[in-house]
Write a protein that holds these residues in place. Structure first.
Motif, PDB file in Angstrom:
ATOM      1  N   ARG A 182     -12.830  -6.677  93.819  1.00  0.00           N
ATOM      2  CA  ARG A 182     -14.026  -7.523  93.893  1.00  0.00           C
ATOM      3  C   ARG A 182     -13.675  -8.946  94.316  1.00  0.00           C
ATOM      4  N   ARG A 183     -12.558  -9.454  93.815  1.00  0.00           N
ATOM      5  CA  ARG A 183     -12.122 -10.794  94.234  1.00  0.00           C
ATOM      6  C   ARG A 183     -11.774 -10.816  95.715  1.00  0.00           C
ATOM      7  N   ALA A 184     -11.076  -9.776  96.172  1.00  0.00           N
ATOM      8  CA  ALA A 184     -10.679  -9.716  97.582  1.00  0.00           C
ATOM      9  C   ALA A 184     -11.895  -9.651  98.505  1.00  0.00           C
ATOM     10  N   LEU A 185     -12.953  -8.977  98.057  1.00  0.00           N
ATOM     11  CA  LEU A 185     -14.165  -8.877  98.860  1.00  0.00           C
ATOM     12  C   LEU A 185     -15.073 -10.090  98.725  1.00  0.00           C
ATOM     13  N   GLY A 186     -14.775 -10.938  97.738  1.00  0.00           N
ATOM     14  CA  GLY A 186     -15.601 -12.132  97.528  1.00  0.00           C
ATOM     15  C   GLY A 186     -16.908 -11.840  96.812  1.00  0.00           C
ATOM     16  N   THR A 187     -16.930 -10.780  96.020  1.00  0.00           N
ATOM     17  CA  THR A 187     -18.130 -10.420  95.270  1.00  0.00           C
ATOM     18  C   THR A 187     -18.366 -11.456  94.171  1.00  0.00           C
TER      19      THR A 187
END
Length: 141
Positions: free
Chosen positions: A12-17
């Motif tokens: 989720r952090r990598a996707l910027g959620t």
């Protein structure tokens, strides 16, 4: 379960959620997915137990499976690792897991349309998961 939750959080952090965008926290999503893996029940029922819709339960499972699959080494990497460790041979084994909602057709050798996820041996739909294993069990001291 905590490992799966950490993987989901990193994804989720990598996707910027943004925080709160999902109906479930990473911990509860991991719990939902592990319950689904363990019990194999309908996602509608499991989702209802967690207070989410059927569609959300499907998305939770799909995301977790994608995140877990990204952690697995390729067959080439696994064989290179065991060769470096000095193994003389390995055992390739697999298991057919029941699946639902897989509908993909392909062509046979005779150009007839066939179901790609159908197992003739079990006469049912399923995914064949393969694993490379040690020739003898590891002994721990």
């Amino acid at each position: 379960m905590q490992h799966v939750a950490r993987l989901l959080r990193a994804e989720r952090r990598a996707l910027g959620t943004r925080a709160g965008a999902w109906a479930l926290t990473c911990f509860y999503q991991a719990l939902l997915v592990l319950v689904w893996f363990r019990k194999g029940e309908d996602k509608t029922i499991i989702g209802a137990g967690f207070g989410v819709s059927r569609a959300t339960a499907y998305r939770c499972v799909a995301e977790a499976v994608r995140v877990l699959a990204a952690q697995t080494p390729t067959l080439h990497d696994a064989l290179a690792r065991v060769a470096a460790d000095g193994w003389s041979h390995v055992i390739l084994d697999g298991k057919l897991f029941d699946t639902d909602r897989l509908a993909e057709t392909t062509s046979s050798v005779k150009c007839d349309p066939i179901d790609a996820w159908h197992s003739g041996k079990y006469r049912d739909f399923g995914a064949n998961i393969q694993a490379v294993m040690r020739p003898r069990p590891r002994r721990y001291a």
